[in-house]
Design a protein around this motif. Structure first.
Motif, PDB file in Angstrom:
ATOM      1  N   ARG A  19      48.013  56.781  21.441  1.00 32.75           N
ATOM      2  CA  ARG A  19      48.441  57.058  20.074  1.00 32.75           C
ATOM      3  C   ARG A  19      49.859  56.564  19.867  1.00 32.75           C
ATOM      4  N   PRO A  20      50.250  56.339  18.617  1.00 34.18           N
ATOM      5  CA  PRO A  20      51.575  55.779  18.332  1.00 34.18           C
ATOM      6  C   PRO A  20      52.686  56.825  18.419  1.00 34.18           C
ATOM      7  N   PHE A  21      53.879  56.353  18.765  1.00 38.39           N
ATOM      8  CA  PHE A  21      55.068  57.203  18.822  1.00 38.39           C
ATOM      9  C   PHE A  21      56.247  56.380  18.305  1.00 38.39           C
ATOM     10  N   PHE A  57      64.822  53.657  27.475  1.00 38.46           N
ATOM     11  CA  PHE A  57      64.096  54.854  27.066  1.00 38.46           C
ATOM     12  C   PHE A  57      63.769  55.680  28.302  1.00 38.46           C
ATOM     13  N   PRO A  58      64.283  56.923  28.386  1.00 37.63           N
ATOM     14  CA  PRO A  58      63.991  57.755  29.555  1.00 37.63           C
ATOM     15  C   PRO A  58      62.498  58.053  29.688  1.00 37.63           C
ATOM     16  N   ASP A  59      61.793  58.129  28.556  1.00 36.89           N
ATOM     17  CA  ASP A  59      60.338  58.247  28.583  1.00 36.89           C
ATOM     18  C   ASP A  59      59.794  56.827  28.576  1.00 36.89           C
ATOM     19  N   LYS A  60      59.244  56.413  29.681  1.00 37.29           N
ATOM     20  CA  LYS A  60      58.752  55.042  29.803  1.00 37.29           C
ATOM     21  C   LYS A  60      57.384  54.942  29.126  1.00 37.29           C
ATOM     22  N   TYR A  61      57.390  54.460  27.886  1.00 38.41           N
ATOM     23  CA  TYR A  61      56.166  54.353  27.103  1.00 38.41           C
ATOM     24  C   TYR A  61      55.285  53.243  27.660  1.00 38.41           C
ATOM     25  N   SER A  62      53.969  53.392  27.480  1.00 33.09           N
ATOM     26  CA  SER A  62      53.053  52.443  28.099  1.00 33.09           C
ATOM     27  C   SER A  62      53.080  51.061  27.471  1.00 33.09           C
ATOM     28  N   GLY A  84      63.294  41.086  22.563  1.00 32.63           N
ATOM     29  CA  GLY A  84      62.739  40.502  23.784  1.00 32.63           C
ATOM     30  C   GLY A  84      61.566  41.331  24.266  1.00 32.63           C
ATOM     31  N   ASP A  85      61.172  41.116  25.501  1.00 32.93           N
ATOM     32  CA  ASP A  85      60.049  41.853  26.076  1.00 32.93           C
ATOM     33  C   ASP A  85      60.442  43.291  26.389  1.00 32.93           C
ATOM     34  N   TYR A  86      59.460  44.180  26.310  1.00 27.42           N
ATOM     35  CA  TYR A  86      59.625  45.571  26.727  1.00 27.42           C
ATOM     36  C   TYR A  86      59.022  45.710  28.112  1.00 27.42           C
ATOM     37  N   ASP A  87      59.782  46.267  29.050  1.00 32.92           N
ATOM     38  CA  ASP A  87      59.320  46.485  30.417  1.00 32.92           C
ATOM     39  C   ASP A  87      58.950  47.957  30.572  1.00 32.92           C
ATOM     40  N   SER A  88      57.666  48.264  30.602  1.00 34.56           N
ATOM     41  CA  SER A  88      57.226  49.658  30.681  1.00 34.56           C
ATOM     42  C   SER A  88      57.548  50.298  32.025  1.00 34.56           C
ATOM     43  N   SER A  89      57.769  49.507  33.068  1.00 31.62           N
ATOM     44  CA  SER A  89      58.104  50.083  34.377  1.00 31.62           C
ATOM     45  C   SER A  89      59.543  50.592  34.425  1.00 31.62           C
ATOM     46  N   THR A  90      60.427  50.003  33.622  1.00 36.80           N
ATOM     47  CA  THR A  90      61.828  50.441  33.598  1.00 36.80           C
ATOM     48  C   THR A  90      62.194  51.150  32.297  1.00 36.80           C
ATOM     49  N   GLY A  91      61.367  50.992  31.254  1.00 37.89           N
ATOM     50  CA  GLY A  91      61.674  51.575  29.948  1.00 37.89           C
ATOM     51  C   GLY A  91      62.774  50.838  29.219  1.00 37.89           C
ATOM     52  N   VAL A  92      62.914  49.521  29.457  1.00 35.52           N
ATOM     53  CA  VAL A  92      64.007  48.732  28.871  1.00 35.52           C
ATOM     54  C   VAL A  92      63.460  47.694  27.887  1.00 35.52           C
ATOM     55  N   LEU A  93      64.120  47.626  26.720  1.00 29.04           N
ATOM     56  CA  LEU A  93      63.822  46.632  25.695  1.00 29.04           C
ATOM     57  C   LEU A  93      65.107  45.875  25.386  1.00 29.04           C
ATOM     58  N   THR A  94      65.031  44.550  25.306  1.00 24.10           N
ATOM     59  CA  THR A  94      66.190  43.726  24.977  1.00 24.10           C
ATOM     60  C   THR A  94      66.200  43.416  23.491  1.00 24.10           C
ATOM     61  N   ILE A  95      67.399  43.541  22.889  1.00 26.35           N
ATOM     62  CA  ILE A  95      67.621  43.167  21.487  1.00 26.35           C
ATOM     63  C   ILE A  95      68.705  42.105  21.462  1.00 26.35           C
ATOM     64  N   LEU A 117      60.851  51.289  16.210  1.00 27.80           N
ATOM     65  CA  LEU A 117      59.943  50.835  17.251  1.00 27.80           C
ATOM     66  C   LEU A 117      58.736  51.761  17.306  1.00 27.80           C
ATOM     67  N   VAL A 118      57.567  51.184  17.408  1.00 21.96           N
ATOM     68  CA  VAL A 118      56.354  51.973  17.584  1.00 21.96           C
ATOM     69  C   VAL A 118      55.827  51.689  18.987  1.00 21.96           C
ATOM     70  N   PHE A 119      55.750  52.745  19.783  1.00 22.39           N
ATOM     71  CA  PHE A 119      55.231  52.649  21.147  1.00 22.39           C
ATOM     72  C   PHE A 119      53.844  53.262  21.200  1.00 22.39           C
ATOM     73  N   GLN A 120      53.100  52.883  22.212  1.00 21.11           N
ATOM     74  CA  GLN A 120      51.811  53.516  22.490  1.00 21.11           C
ATOM     75  C   GLN A 120      52.033  54.486  23.638  1.00 21.11           C
ATOM     76  N   ILE A 121      51.544  55.711  23.464  1.00 22.80           N
ATOM     77  CA  ILE A 121      51.604  56.686  24.549  1.00 22.80           C
ATOM     78  C   ILE A 121      50.198  57.161  24.828  1.00 22.80           C
ATOM     79  N   GLN A 122      49.987  57.647  26.025  1.00 26.43           N
ATOM     80  CA  GLN A 122      48.668  58.122  26.417  1.00 26.43           C
ATOM     81  C   GLN A 122      48.578  59.626  26.228  1.00 26.43           C
ATOM     82  N   GLY A 123      47.543  60.119  25.538  1.00 20.38           N
ATOM     83  CA  GLY A 123      47.133  61.517  25.418  1.00 20.38           C
ATOM     84  C   GLY A 123      48.203  62.575  25.521  1.00 20.38           C
ATOM     85  N   GLY A 124      47.792  63.801  25.662  1.00 25.21           N
ATOM     86  CA  GLY A 124      48.705  64.933  25.742  1.00 25.21           C
ATOM     87  C   GLY A 124      49.452  65.111  24.436  1.00 25.21           C
TER      88      GLY A 124
END
Length: 130
Positions: A19-21, A57-62, A84-95, A117-124
């Motif tokens: 779902r979106p966040f 982002f401390p919460d590393k979105y998927s 730039g690219d978003y790295d979900s393993s580090t939670g870093v996005l370049t602007i 920014l709209v991220f996808q997160i999993q459930g919960g």
């Protein structure tokens, strides 16, 4: 639908479905110094090179689904925001703050960089910021 439970109305809140966040914020460019007056929650910002910033982002979105940005200034300029690219393993996005005339990164001192920014997160249940 009368008498329906929240489970029927909002199934993704109770299941492991993507779902979106939304994360929205802004920061003030500060020439060669660290960005100033960051607004919004759920991220930190750092300057890494000429016209280049990282959002962490401390919460590393998927997954990053969508990114919209702008440069807000009291003076006319030809600056725009490029993501730039978003790295979900580090939670870093370049602007990058780009200049239309130079077609490259530019240094600004004072104008704000705004983003949504709209991220996808999993459930919960989504994290809320207080």
């Amino acid at each position: 639908m009368a008498g329906s439970s929240s489970r029927q109305k909002y199934p993704s809140a109770l299941h492991n479905e993507p779902r979106p966040f939304l994360v929205a914020g802004s920061f003030e460019t500060n020439s060669t110094n660290a960005p100033a007056n960051a607004r919004g929650r759920g991220y930190t910002v750092a300057r890494t090179a000429v016209g280049t910033f990282t959002l962490t982002f401390p919460d590393k979105y998927s997954q990053l689904v969508s990114a919209v940005g702008s440069v807000q200034s009291t003076a006319e300029n030809d600056a725009y925001v490029e993501f730039g690219d978003y790295d979900s393993s580090t939670g870093v996005l370049t602007i990058r703050v780009m200049g239309a005339a130079t077609n490259g990164e530019i240094e600004l001192d004072g104008p704000r960089v705004n983003f949504q920014l709209v991220f996808q997160i999993q459930g919960g249940l989504a994290k809320t910021f207080e």
